[in-house]
Design a protein around this motif. Structure first.
Motif, PDB file in Angstrom:
ATOM      1  N   THR A 221      28.356 -42.902  -0.078  1.00  0.00           N
ATOM      2  CA  THR A 221      27.220 -42.784   1.117  1.00  0.00           C
ATOM      3  C   THR A 221      27.886 -42.190   2.535  1.00  0.00           C
ATOM      4  O   THR A 221      29.378 -42.377   2.740  1.00  0.00           O
TER       5      THR A 221
ATOM      6  N   SER B 199      21.114 -37.549   1.038  1.00  0.00           N
ATOM      7  CA  SER B 199      21.814 -38.529   0.747  1.00  0.00           C
ATOM      8  C   SER B 199      21.754 -39.854   2.637  1.00  0.00           C
ATOM      9  O   SER B 199      22.686 -40.638   2.110  1.00  0.00           O
TER      10      SER B 199
ATOM     11  N   GLU C 138      19.768 -40.695   3.009  1.00  0.00           N
ATOM     12  CA  GLU C 138      18.482 -41.745   2.500  1.00  0.00           C
ATOM     13  C   GLU C 138      18.904 -42.561   1.030  1.00  0.00           C
ATOM     14  O   GLU C 138      18.924 -43.562   1.753  1.00  0.00           O
ATOM     15  N   THR C 139      19.996 -41.774   0.110  1.00  0.00           N
ATOM     16  CA  THR C 139      20.642 -42.981  -0.948  1.00  0.00           C
ATOM     17  C   THR C 139      21.468 -42.331  -0.937  1.00  0.00           C
ATOM     18  O   THR C 139      22.604 -42.766   0.061  1.00  0.00           O
ATOM     19  N   ASN C 140      22.397 -41.870  -2.017  1.00  0.00           N
ATOM     20  CA  ASN C 140      23.857 -42.120  -1.418  1.00  0.00           C
ATOM     21  C   ASN C 140      24.104 -40.016  -2.678  1.00  0.00           C
ATOM     22  O   ASN C 140      23.458 -39.815  -2.826  1.00  0.00           O
TER      23      ASN C 140
END
Lengths: 258, 292
Positions: free
Chosen positions: B120, B208, B210-212
């Motif tokens: 992350t 990435s 926002e998410t992973n």
């Protein structure tokens, strides 16, 4: 008579067929020269080598006395050798005027930054280019087609637009591959006059043409190719009388028309 | 509920639009599917991760560097793999296979270097988003939306008005004609790879945040990007943006009444529908058959 383009010992073969065989010729500056010869004589191959679309097997080309090292097509265009194609190559998805505008040089170098920083200069330049483009189209009475997509033109119109685009590119040397083919007689006259006018502006023309009357009429210098070899070279009066030429080329034509 | 789905659609659309834009720009000049565009997206994200988390450089500087390097990588792929193939006049199939090869090679390389686990980029506590018109939108999402719109408009203006943009149109139309008016097609192709790949890198970094990150993230991304580009009209710049948002919206509104697991099915359903009914896309040039 000075030489603008010197071609020395150019050879090119495809799969064992010798398309050009040690061809040498000096292109006189400010004159109209023609390349003639029967089909398969190597005329288009010569053009393709001179404009960088084919790499010669041997030989070299000098411009203004200097050997051209980088024979890539765009480099040759920028050096001042422009051409048209036997099968017209236009930007089909663009308008006729845009085809011409793309060929015009923008001395200020239109970067995005220039466009943002000096919009007035940009606009003035764009304006001048457009006016020039329309003027060139008007030469061939095509100004009303300026906004038309190039793909919608007839083959004759495409041919003339390609020639106008070459004029827009404004190179010193113009190589024309069968410029008259498929044009109606009136337009052939216009094209002849335009070619002669270009010469008075100091341009040099080399053209391939099957219409022998046109060739004899406007050429200062004629080169005859046959089977990839230069068999004769000289002014029209001499070429007309040359035994080898009559045998290889003109003779056949006279037979055919008789 | 609907508002939130619309908001989610816009955010997803922003990412799809960026990927589709780069893909379309490259497609225009080379006319083959640069599938490895997806792995450039992944590399952009992992470079940003390396610079911010591993090395510890300021995030903004990291992102900038990562975007530039993604551009360089795209250019490198073209020069090292596609350029020699162009010289050999390879067929479209060979280009596509080579592109898949590059994709898998680099994806595996990332897996080797970083491991297969999820990483992350986010740091610090999760901040609650803003309430806008009955939806919750995070700062990251606003950043995604604004960046995507800014980059799309900038690219569109650039292609429409600059000399390079005109050169791209010319090369896209006829590389031979372009070269005889003094345009170097190879230079234009290189630039479109550089710019297009920077857009992919930017999209990878944004997602990435926002998410992973995971090594395989580029696969779905490029598929969605290609679908968006086809919906919009392959090779069209405004079309790619439109297609991106259209796809994002359709996916998210589509799961209003059905399970979220259907998202991809919706995307591919739309693709098949377009391929059957309007293969030229919404803003593309109609194909020969459509014109007749």
């Amino acid at each position: 008579m000075s030489t603008i383009l010197q071609i020395s010992n150019l050879s090119k073969s495809f799969d064992g067929i010798q398309a050009l065989n040690r061809v040498s010729l000096d292109l006189p500056r400010g004159k109209i020269s023609a390349v003639i010869g029967p089909n398969g004589a190597g005329k288009t191959t010569l053009f393709n080598v001179l404009t960088g679309f084919l790499t010669p097997d041997e030989g070299e080309v000098s411009l203004g006395g200097k050997i051209i090292e980088d024979m890539r097509p765009h480099k040759l265009a920028l050096l001042g050798i422009g051409r048209t194609f036997q099968n017209v190559r236009l930007f089909a998805q663009m308008t006729v005027l845009d085809n011409l505008l793309l060929a015009m040089k923008n001395p200020k170098g239109v970067s995005l930054w220039a466009a943002l920083a000096r919009p007035q200069i940009m606009q003035a330049e764009e304006h001048a280019n457009r006016a020039r483009g329309l003027e060139l189209l008007e030469l061939f009475r095509l100004a009303d087609k300026a906004g038309e997509l190039a793909e919608n033109l007839s083959s004759g119109q495409s041919k003339l637009v390609e020639f106008a685009r070459l004029l827009a590119l404004n190179t010193d040397i113009l190589l024309l591959d069968e410029p008259m083919a498929g044009l109606y007689p009136e337009m052939i006259e216009t094209l002849k006059k335009t070619m002669q006018a270009l010469i008075t502006q100091g341009k040099t023309i080399l053209f391939v043409e099957h219409n022998i009357n046109v060739v004899m009429d406007i050429s200062d210098h004629i080169v005859v190719l046959n089977h990839g070899q230069k068999i004769a070279e000289g002014p029209p009066q001499e070429i007309r009388k040359d035994e080898k030429v009559i045998e290889a080329y003109l003779g056949k034509r006279q037979d055919a028309s008789a | 509920m609907v508002q939130q789905l619309v908001a989610n659609g816009i955010i997803a659309g922003s990412i799809y639009a960026l990927i589709a834009l780069g893909f379309a720009l490259i497609y225009r000049t080379v006319k083959f599917f640069h599938f490895a565009h997806g792995v450039v997206y992944t590399v952009g994200a992992y470079l940003a991760y390396t610079f911010t988390i591993t090395v510890g450089i300021d995030p903004l500087v990291s992102f900038f560097l990562a975007v530039i390097l993604a551009g360089v990588m795209g250019l490198g792929i073209d020069r090292l793999v596609y350029y020699p193939l162009r010289r050999q006049k390879a067929s479209d199939l060979i280009f596509l296979l080579a592109s898949f090869g590059i994709f898998i090679f680099i994806q595996n390389l990332i897996q080797l270097l970083y491991g297969a686990q999820i990483l992350t980029l986010r740091r610090g506590p999760i901040v609650e988003g803003h309430h806008v018109l009955g939806t919750i939108i995070t700062n990251t999402q606003i950043l995604i939306l604004v960046t995507s719109i800014l980059l799309s408009v900038a690219l569109w203006l650039y292609v429409k008005h600059s000399k390079l943009g005109k050169s791209i149109r010319a090369v896209s139309d006829d590389p031979v004609a372009a070269s005889i008016v003094g345009i170097n097609p190879e230079r234009v192709i290189g630039l479109s790879f550089f710019i297009g790949s920077m857009l992919a890198g930017a999209a990878g970094i944004l997602i990435s945040l926002e998410t992973n990150l995971e090594p395989t993230m580029g696969f779905t991304a490029i598929l969605k990007g290609i679908i968006a580009a086809i919906i919009g009209g392959i090779g069209s710049i405004p079309g790619a943006v439109f297609g991106g948002y259209f796809l994002g919206m359709a996916e998210n509104l589509g799961i209003w009444k059905i399970q979220a697991g259907w998202k991809d099915a919706i995307a591919f359903g739309i693709l098949i529908l377009f391929l059957l009914v309007r293969p030229g896309g919404i803003m593309g040039i109609p194909t020969e058959r459509e014109r007749l």
